[in-house]
Write an enzyme that holds these catalytic residues in place. Structure first.
Site, mmCIF file in Angstrom:
data_model
loop_
_atom_site.group_PDB
_atom_site.id
_atom_site.type_symbol
_atom_site.label_atom_id
_atom_site.label_comp_id
_atom_site.label_asym_id
_atom_site.label_seq_id
_atom_site.Cartn_x
_atom_site.Cartn_y
_atom_site.Cartn_z
ATOM 1 N N ALA A 1 48.480 45.808 42.800
ATOM 2 C CA ALA A 1 48.021 46.585 41.653
ATOM 3 C C ALA A 1 48.933 47.812 41.562
ATOM 4 O O ALA A 1 49.822 47.871 40.717
ATOM 5 C CB ALA A 1 46.561 46.974 41.797
ATOM 6 N N ALA B 1 33.961 41.034 43.970
ATOM 7 C CA ALA B 1 34.345 42.106 44.901
ATOM 8 C C ALA B 1 33.788 43.452 44.445
ATOM 9 O O ALA B 1 33.260 43.582 43.345
ATOM 10 C CB ALA B 1 35.863 42.173 45.011
ATOM 11 N N HIS B 2 33.920 44.455 45.289
ATOM 12 C CA HIS B 2 33.460 45.822 44.996
ATOM 13 C C HIS B 2 31.960 45.889 44.731
ATOM 14 O O HIS B 2 31.479 46.765 44.008
ATOM 15 C CB HIS B 2 34.224 46.430 43.810
ATOM 16 C CG HIS B 2 35.706 46.522 44.057
ATOM 17 N ND1 HIS B 2 36.596 45.548 43.658
ATOM 18 C CD2 HIS B 2 36.438 47.446 44.702
ATOM 19 C CE1 HIS B 2 37.814 45.879 44.030
ATOM 20 N NE2 HIS B 2 37.749 47.025 44.677
ATOM 21 N N GLU C 1 38.927 38.737 34.545
ATOM 22 C CA GLU C 1 37.897 38.798 35.571
ATOM 23 C C GLU C 1 36.527 38.916 34.919
ATOM 24 O O GLU C 1 36.179 39.972 34.389
ATOM 25 C CB GLU C 1 38.155 40.008 36.489
ATOM 26 C CG GLU C 1 39.439 39.912 37.277
ATOM 27 C CD GLU C 1 40.694 39.897 36.429
ATOM 28 O OE1 GLU C 1 40.821 40.759 35.549
ATOM 29 O OE2 GLU C 1 41.526 39.003 36.625
ATOM 30 N N CYS D 1 51.162 57.332 36.090
ATOM 31 C CA CYS D 1 51.635 57.067 37.454
ATOM 32 C C CYS D 1 52.591 58.172 37.857
ATOM 33 O O CYS D 1 53.418 58.619 37.055
ATOM 34 C CB CYS D 1 52.337 55.712 37.500
ATOM 35 S SG CYS D 1 53.188 55.370 39.057
ATOM 36 N N ARG E 1 48.911 47.346 48.965
ATOM 37 C CA ARG E 1 49.942 48.295 48.528
ATOM 38 C C ARG E 1 51.323 47.882 49.037
ATOM 39 O O ARG E 1 52.117 48.677 49.541
ATOM 40 C CB ARG E 1 49.586 49.716 48.987
ATOM 41 C CG ARG E 1 49.997 50.789 48.000
ATOM 42 C CD ARG E 1 49.631 52.201 48.428
ATOM 43 N NE ARG E 1 50.279 52.619 49.634
ATOM 44 C CZ ARG E 1 49.683 52.806 50.808
ATOM 45 N NH1 ARG E 1 48.378 52.610 50.911
ATOM 46 N NH2 ARG E 1 50.346 53.172 51.878
ATOM 47 N N TYR F 1 29.733 43.875 43.105
ATOM 48 C CA TYR F 1 29.126 43.515 41.831
ATOM 49 C C TYR F 1 28.174 42.330 42.000
ATOM 50 O O TYR F 1 27.953 41.841 43.103
ATOM 51 C CB TYR F 1 30.219 43.300 40.777
ATOM 52 C CG TYR F 1 30.948 44.603 40.480
ATOM 53 C CD1 TYR F 1 30.230 45.757 40.167
ATOM 54 C CD2 TYR F 1 32.330 44.703 40.549
ATOM 55 C CE1 TYR F 1 30.862 46.968 39.922
ATOM 56 C CE2 TYR F 1 32.983 45.914 40.304
ATOM 57 C CZ TYR F 1 32.235 47.039 39.993
ATOM 58 O OH TYR F 1 32.857 48.244 39.760
ATOM 59 N N ASP G 1 39.409 49.670 49.661
ATOM 60 C CA ASP G 1 40.362 48.798 48.992
ATOM 61 C C ASP G 1 41.596 49.585 48.566
ATOM 62 O O ASP G 1 42.708 49.275 48.978
ATOM 63 C CB ASP G 1 39.676 48.162 47.777
ATOM 64 C CG ASP G 1 40.616 47.269 46.988
ATOM 65 O OD1 ASP G 1 41.532 46.701 47.599
ATOM 66 O OD2 ASP G 1 40.433 47.144 45.768
HETATM 67 FE FE1 SF4 Z 1 51.193 54.401 43.265
HETATM 68 FE FE2 SF4 Z 1 51.711 55.457 40.888
HETATM 69 FE FE3 SF4 Z 1 49.203 55.023 41.595
HETATM 70 FE FE4 SF4 Z 1 50.590 56.945 42.817
HETATM 71 S S1 SF4 Z 1 50.019 56.901 40.660
HETATM 72 S S2 SF4 Z 1 49.284 55.387 43.773
HETATM 73 S S3 SF4 Z 1 52.643 56.060 42.809
HETATM 74 S S4 SF4 Z 1 50.790 53.480 41.277
#
Ligand code: SF4
Length: 691
Positions: free
Chosen positions: A324, A176-177, A108, A366, A302, A179, A270
């Site tokens: 994402a 986007a966002h 990007e 995550c 999502r 910029y 977003d």
């Molecule tokens: Fe999803 Fe993991 Fe981000 Fe939480 S940390 S929003 S579970 S991708």
């Protein structure tokens, strides 16, 4: 090859899609997002993106990549950069890893324009007009002169050539966002009276010139994409009418449209957390520009359900399913759909801790996927587990919160002979189950659900609930390795980070902890004070819970705003708005000085105030339930634990922390259970420049 037979409804997701000179092998598109690796940690970047490609995404993008030193915004999260040949060499590693799995690599091209507040040249940023940045109010751009606009267009072309030379297949002119391209297109930023301002055609001119230059620079070697952010309020971003008109104008120059809802000062538009919107939340907006182009459109929202994804394609709104967060939580989502293993998808819970970690630590993590960000430095894959050298031992995991569950899963996948996961309560899930029962957080229950279904698939792991073990019970259980995952509890006495001492008057019957409120206590109160010192989800959750059943709630917090940690996950503003809607009154920068039988004494900068309350909830701090761990360690040292080789502790039992870190802790111990000192994490690989 389908293992169980793919649902025919999902076949549409496996169809190839052509974008300009390139063809994607399916409709799964891993869209741009930051991970903190930029181009300065190329191996981490390559393994992170390569893992998604291995998991079946037909296209895998890196993050925003600045085209010039003066186009950078903040140093954290560190963006990728395409400034010179060194960056080309670094980012070429990403392309190699992505191409190794037959996926396309996307980049990007990004110029921050009026928001570029911390560039290395320390120049004021350049924007279409001199209006302060709506994201960084102390940042004032200079108004770009016409020749400077031409120079920036040339920078896009040079960066596009570098992207092509690095091996990228898809080159974005990213707007986007909020910029720079959006700043020219939006009258909110653009007040010019020359040929770059005024009419839509004039405001579109900069973006069109950049697109034409990029297209010419890459020739037929790359597909050219645009990410455009719609502003539902039509205030600070691209209004719907302008977006449709721009898409029509630019369509001949574009092979792929990436459409989202985004405004830089309202990032939750977003990356909406699950407490704010369900999956597919952007579809209604993308649908409104669908008729402006026949070119493929990728959109996000999502998405974790293949049924919802297939519906979005069949409805004609999307050609490509952009993800994402779902691609972070489960990099192998497409492959699981392809192989008919949809029940194994590790669904994103929409907690945005990934974002928090990128903003705070410049290194992604995550909650659901303990391996995210660990692909290079620890060499982990979410789908590959080696048999353990000591797999012939029996393991007892005490406590079936998500740390214990994760640990047992990884031990099971590492072929341990027998793993027993024992829980004193009737239900598994621990603190994650508590969180999921708070208002708006039901999707967090996926942390428990996914782990339950994984455990059910493992024949060498047995889960027993309703069995409370003391030290003697553990001794008699007969396992050689014992792992304590007994969690933490909210302190009853109000000890907090502010005073490190109990709140006077805490030991009265109307003083509750968050757990006790969720168990039903306090519901008959008329006036409640919730004292929130942690500043994350629990205090506000309990306040909302009580308010929605008719209790008059005052939320008292020592923080300058209510629940400041939620601002790091884009949940702060929506949560505070929600509290306002349900009638919760907030007192910030205020201490709870004393609890009385019929009220509370508050202290704000020394000004003391008494307010009535017949319920007081103390969400002040948590403390580990570590008594069993400490007793077993003492037994081990005195050789009283016959047959037990080792005792470890994980998660909140060691110290209260984020759910993401609890899950990681359980995962790490199980990954390293056959190392010389499993309690101490192995060193991680680092990427450092020597000179
Ligand atoms: Fe999803 Fe993991 Fe981000 Fe939480 S940390 S929003 S579970 S991708």
């Amino acid at each position: 090859m389908s293992r169980r037979g793919r649902d025919p409804r999902h076949d549409v997701l496996l169809e190839p899609v052509t974008i300009g000179p390139k063809t994607l092998r399916n409709r799964f598109f891993a869209v741009p997002h930051s991970n903190g690796f930029g181009s300065h940690k190329p191996e981490s970047q390559a393994r992170f993106r390569g893992t998604k490609a291995e998991g079946g995404w037909a296209a895998v993008c890196v993050e925003i990549s600045s085209i010039d030193p003066e186009s950078d915004r903040n140093p954290v999260p560190t963006p990728a950069r395409l400034w010179d040949d060194d960056d080309v060499a670094r980012l070429a590693l990403v392309c190699e890893d992505v191409h190794a799995h037959e996926a396309l690599a996307g980049i990007e091209l990004w110029h921050s324009g009026a928001h570029a507040d911390l560039s290395p040249g320390r120049l004021p940023p350049g924007g279409p007009s001199q209006l302060p940045s709506d994201a960084y109010p102390l940042t004032y751009p200079r108004e770009l002169r016409r020749e400077e606009i031409g120079w920036i267009v040339a920078l896009y072309a040079a960066a596009a050539r570098r992207a092509r030379d690095a091996g990228f297949d898809i080159v974005y002119v990213y707007g986007a966002h909020g910029y720079l391209p959006t700043q020219f297109l939006s009258p909110f930023y653009n007040r010019r009276s020359d040929e770059y301002g005024g009419s839509l055609e004039n405001r579109a001119r900069f973006w069109l010139e950049a697109l034409a230059a990029v297209r010419e620079a890459v020739g037929g070697d790359c597909a050219v994409a645009v990410r455009i952010g719609l502003d539902p309020a039509g205030r600070a971003g691209v209004a719907l009418d302008d977006a449709s008109a721009f898409i029509r104008l630019a369509d001949p120059l574009v092979d792929l449209w990436d459409v989202n809802t985004s405004v830089i000062a309202e990032p939750w538009l977003d990356m909406r957390p699950s407490r704010l919107a369900p999956q597919g939340f952007q579809l209604e907006w993308v649908a409104r520009v669908r008729e402006a182009t026949a070119k493929p459109i990728v959109g996000v929202g999502r998405f974790t359900s293949p049924d919802t994804m297939a519906d979005a394609v069949r409805s004609g709104v999307l050609d490509l399913i952009g993800c994402a967060r779902p691609s972070i939580a489960d990099p192998f989502l497409p492959r699981k759909v392809e192989e008919g293993r949809v029940d194994e998808i590790r669904e994103c819970i929409g907690c945005n801790v990934c974002l928090m970690r990128v903003l705070v630590a410049d290194h992604i993590a995550c909650t659901q996927n303990a391996t995210a960000g660990e692909e290079y430095r620890r060499g982990w894959s979410p789908e590959r587990f080696e048999p353990a050298a000591n797999a012939d031992r029996d393991v007892l995991v005490v406590g079936a919160g998500v740390a214990g569950m994760e640990c047992a899963i990884v031990l099971g996948k590492r072929d341990f002979r027998r793993v027993h996961l024992v829980e004193a309560g009737e239900d598994v899930g621990g603190y994650a189950a508590f969180a999921a029962s708070l208002p708006g957080l039901s999707e967090w229950g996926r942390l428990v659900d996914w782990r339950q279904s994984e455990l059910a698939r493992l024949r060498n792991v047995e889960v027993l609930t309703g069995l409370e073990l003391d030290a003697r019970g553990v001794r008699e259980y007969g396992a050689e390795i014992v792992i304590l995952a007994t969690g933490a509890r909210w302190v009853q006495d109000g000890t907090s980070h502010v005073t490190h001492d109990p709140v006077p008057g805490w030991d009265q019957p109307h003083v509750l902890t968050p757990e006790r409120v969720l168990a039903g206590e306090g519901a008959d109160g008329r006036k409640a004070v919730v004292y929130d010192c942690e500043g994350y989800f629990a205090g506000v959750g309990v306040a909302e819970q009580l308010a929605t059943i008719g209790v008059q709630v005052v939320l008292v917090t020592p923080h300058p705003v209510v629940a400041p940690t939620l601002d790091r996950t884009f949940e702060g503003w929506p949560t505070r708005r929600r509290l306002e809607q349900v009638g919760v009154e907030a007192r910030t920068e205020t201490l709870l000085a004393r609890i009385e039988p019929d009220g509370c004494v508050l202290d704000r900068y020394g000004r003391v105030e008494w307010i009535a309350a017949d319920v007081v909830v103390l969400a002040t701090s948590r403390r580990s339930r570590d008594a069993l761990h400490l007793a077993l360690l003492a037994d081990l040292q005195s050789s009283a634990l016959e047959g037990v080789e080792a005792v470890y502790a994980i998660g909140d039992c060691v110290a209260p922390r984020l759910l993401a870190d609890c899950i990681f802790d359980g995962h790490r111990l199980a990954r390293e259970i056959d190392t010389p000192d499993p309690a101490t994490p192995l060193p991680v690989r680092r990427e450092q420049t020597v000179r």
